[in-house]
Design a protein around this motif. Sequence first.
Motif, PDB file in Angstrom:
ATOM      1  N   ALA A  16      82.573  85.807  25.251  1.00 37.01           N
ATOM      2  CA  ALA A  16      82.727  86.602  26.462  1.00 37.01           C
ATOM      3  C   ALA A  16      83.757  86.018  27.418  1.00 37.01           C
ATOM      4  N   LEU A  17      84.141  84.758  27.204  1.00 34.42           N
ATOM      5  CA  LEU A  17      85.199  84.173  28.024  1.00 34.42           C
ATOM      6  C   LEU A  17      86.572  84.770  27.673  1.00 34.42           C
ATOM      7  N   GLN A  18      86.688  85.340  26.470  1.00 38.58           N
ATOM      8  CA  GLN A  18      87.994  85.810  25.995  1.00 38.58           C
ATOM      9  C   GLN A  18      88.628  86.878  26.892  1.00 38.58           C
ATOM     10  N   PRO A  19      87.874  87.917  27.318  1.00 38.14           N
ATOM     11  CA  PRO A  19      88.501  88.902  28.203  1.00 38.14           C
ATOM     12  C   PRO A  19      88.984  88.305  29.520  1.00 38.14           C
ATOM     13  N   LEU A  20      88.191  87.362  30.065  1.00 41.31           N
ATOM     14  CA  LEU A  20      88.595  86.727  31.316  1.00 41.31           C
ATOM     15  C   LEU A  20      89.855  85.900  31.119  1.00 41.31           C
ATOM     16  N   MET A  21      89.913  85.148  30.017  1.00 39.20           N
ATOM     17  CA  MET A  21      91.104  84.361  29.720  1.00 39.20           C
ATOM     18  C   MET A  21      92.316  85.256  29.500  1.00 39.20           C
ATOM     19  N   THR A  22      92.104  86.382  28.811  1.00 42.43           N
ATOM     20  CA  THR A  22      93.199  87.325  28.566  1.00 42.43           C
ATOM     21  C   THR A  22      93.710  87.907  29.871  1.00 42.43           C
ATOM     22  N   LEU A  34      85.848  92.249  35.490  1.00 37.49           N
ATOM     23  CA  LEU A  34      85.893  91.180  34.507  1.00 37.49           C
ATOM     24  C   LEU A  34      84.851  90.099  34.801  1.00 37.49           C
ATOM     25  N   LEU A  35      84.711  89.747  36.089  1.00 37.11           N
ATOM     26  CA  LEU A  35      83.717  88.747  36.471  1.00 37.11           C
ATOM     27  C   LEU A  35      82.297  89.269  36.252  1.00 37.11           C
ATOM     28  N   LEU A  36      82.076  90.553  36.563  1.00 41.00           N
ATOM     29  CA  LEU A  36      80.773  91.151  36.318  1.00 41.00           C
ATOM     30  C   LEU A  36      80.435  91.140  34.831  1.00 41.00           C
ATOM     31  N   GLY A  37      81.458  91.410  34.012  1.00 44.30           N
ATOM     32  CA  GLY A  37      81.240  91.420  32.573  1.00 44.30           C
ATOM     33  C   GLY A  37      80.746  90.083  32.071  1.00 44.30           C
ATOM     34  N   PHE A  38      81.387  89.006  32.507  1.00 44.46           N
ATOM     35  CA  PHE A  38      80.959  87.671  32.076  1.00 44.46           C
ATOM     36  C   PHE A  38      79.561  87.359  32.603  1.00 44.46           C
ATOM     37  N   ALA A  39      79.293  87.734  33.855  1.00 38.75           N
ATOM     38  CA  ALA A  39      77.971  87.478  34.423  1.00 38.75           C
ATOM     39  C   ALA A  39      76.891  88.225  33.645  1.00 38.75           C
ATOM     40  N   GLY A  40      77.195  89.459  33.257  1.00 36.96           N
ATOM     41  CA  GLY A  40      76.224  90.242  32.497  1.00 36.96           C
ATOM     42  C   GLY A  40      75.926  89.641  31.141  1.00 36.96           C
ATOM     43  N   VAL A  41      76.965  89.154  30.469  1.00 38.07           N
ATOM     44  CA  VAL A  41      76.754  88.504  29.165  1.00 38.07           C
ATOM     45  C   VAL A  41      75.898  87.255  29.338  1.00 38.07           C
ATOM     46  N   ALA A  42      76.187  86.470  30.372  1.00 36.48           N
ATOM     47  CA  ALA A  42      75.417  85.247  30.611  1.00 36.48           C
ATOM     48  C   ALA A  42      73.947  85.562  30.860  1.00 36.48           C
ATOM     49  N   ILE A  43      73.688  86.595  31.672  1.00 41.01           N
ATOM     50  CA  ILE A  43      72.305  86.988  31.962  1.00 41.01           C
ATOM     51  C   ILE A  43      71.596  87.444  30.692  1.00 41.01           C
ATOM     52  N   ALA A  44      72.338  88.146  29.828  1.00 39.17           N
ATOM     53  CA  ALA A  44      71.734  88.708  28.622  1.00 39.17           C
ATOM     54  C   ALA A  44      71.364  87.648  27.594  1.00 39.17           C
ATOM     55  N   VAL A  45      72.211  86.638  27.439  1.00 42.60           N
ATOM     56  CA  VAL A  45      72.002  85.713  26.312  1.00 42.60           C
ATOM     57  C   VAL A  45      71.633  84.289  26.724  1.00 42.60           C
ATOM     58  N   SER A  82      94.496  93.570  28.764  1.00 48.78           N
ATOM     59  CA  SER A  82      93.290  93.073  29.409  1.00 48.78           C
ATOM     60  C   SER A  82      92.179  94.111  29.394  1.00 48.78           C
ATOM     61  N   ARG A  83      92.532  95.392  29.466  1.00 44.73           N
ATOM     62  CA  ARG A  83      91.520  96.438  29.382  1.00 44.73           C
ATOM     63  C   ARG A  83      90.917  96.501  27.989  1.00 44.73           C
ATOM     64  N   ALA A  84      91.760  96.409  26.980  1.00 47.61           N
ATOM     65  CA  ALA A  84      91.258  96.410  25.607  1.00 47.61           C
ATOM     66  C   ALA A  84      90.350  95.211  25.374  1.00 47.61           C
ATOM     67  N   ALA A  85      90.756  94.053  25.888  1.00 49.97           N
ATOM     68  CA  ALA A  85      89.963  92.838  25.695  1.00 49.97           C
ATOM     69  C   ALA A  85      88.638  92.910  26.432  1.00 49.97           C
ATOM     70  N   SER A  86      88.581  93.635  27.552  1.00 51.79           N
ATOM     71  CA  SER A  86      87.344  93.698  28.326  1.00 51.79           C
ATOM     72  C   SER A  86      86.225  94.371  27.546  1.00 51.79           C
ATOM     73  N   LEU A  87      86.565  95.154  26.535  1.00 55.85           N
ATOM     74  CA  LEU A  87      85.542  95.798  25.717  1.00 55.85           C
ATOM     75  C   LEU A  87      84.710  94.781  24.952  1.00 55.85           C
ATOM     76  N   ILE A  88      85.268  93.592  24.724  1.00 60.44           N
ATOM     77  CA  ILE A  88      84.537  92.552  24.012  1.00 60.44           C
ATOM     78  C   ILE A  88      83.268  92.175  24.766  1.00 60.44           C
ATOM     79  N   TYR A  89      83.232  92.421  26.086  1.00 64.07           N
ATOM     80  CA  TYR A  89      82.051  92.113  26.866  1.00 64.07           C
ATOM     81  C   TYR A  89      80.813  92.850  26.345  1.00 64.07           C
ATOM     82  N   LEU A  90      80.993  94.029  25.777  1.00 66.92           N
ATOM     83  CA  LEU A  90      79.867  94.819  25.316  1.00 66.92           C
ATOM     84  C   LEU A  90      79.305  94.330  23.988  1.00 66.92           C
TER      85      LEU A  90
END
Length: 295
Positions: free
Chosen positions: A99-105, A125-136, A241-249
């Motif tokens: 999940a760090l990949q979209p942020l790095m991109t 992008l920050l919300l995406g990483f926070a959501g992944v962290a909360i989930a896993v 960066s938009r394409a990479a943000s999909l990795i968050y899901l």
Amino acid sequence: MLDRLAPALFVLLWSTGWVAAKYGGIYSDPLTFLSIRYATAAVLFAVLCRISGVRWPKDAATVAHAVVSGTFLHGFYLAAVWWAVGQGVPAALSGIIAALQPLMTALAAPYFVGERLSRLQKIGLLLGFAGVAIAVLPKFTDVGHAGIPAFAILVNVLGMASVTYGTIYQKRHLHSGDIRAIATLQYLGALVVTLPQAWLLEPLEFEFSWGFVALLAWSVLGISMGAILLLLYLIRRGQVSRAASLIYLVPPLAAIEAAIAFGEELTLPMIAGTVIVVAGVYLANRKVPRAAPAE
């Protein structure tokens, strides 16, 4: 129509890679399986190109860029992730690292391809990483830190950095050419990475069975061909960066799939994290009005 369906289809197909990785260890070592997968994908893509009358790149530079991008997008990335998981890195922790990949991109894109993100996209992008962290993260803390090799975690992080660079490299150097031909060359590049590693580190053995054939078929047709064609399409059509943000899901979806396939517990944090991830991806993928000043 494809523009609307492609993101959802990509996320669904790509997320199954985590389940495939868990099953893969039953039949062979990770680098051996990836080598077989890449070789099969390259052959099938070449056949597809032949049947479809695809024009291959004529200039050596495009061919070289396609091969190099494949070494990073597929070769180093999945080799690192699969090897790390095989060495004891939990799938939950690996998901957080991915999940760090979209942020790095997003952070690197302005320097390499001149993309600018709006304030809302950055928040997404920050919300995406926070959501992944909360989930896993709760799932990771249940495992405990003692049994996780530090070197394997480092290799996993290097894999994330590899796919980040590969995504930007693709956007910067591959502006034209049929994506089927590009994908064929990319898998050849990936095979150049994984096959020597498998030869050096593994016995190059696998258990041939119907289960192995089914897993290989899905890994190649569903992920290596279906998902990757969609990813290449998304990268070419929109901001990297938009394409990479999909990795968050992917990690939250993979957690749901693991709950169905392996009976793993689907917790409230996973559900809440998924909702936050969806909100973050929505913001990160919002189109910025042309008149709006870049930030």
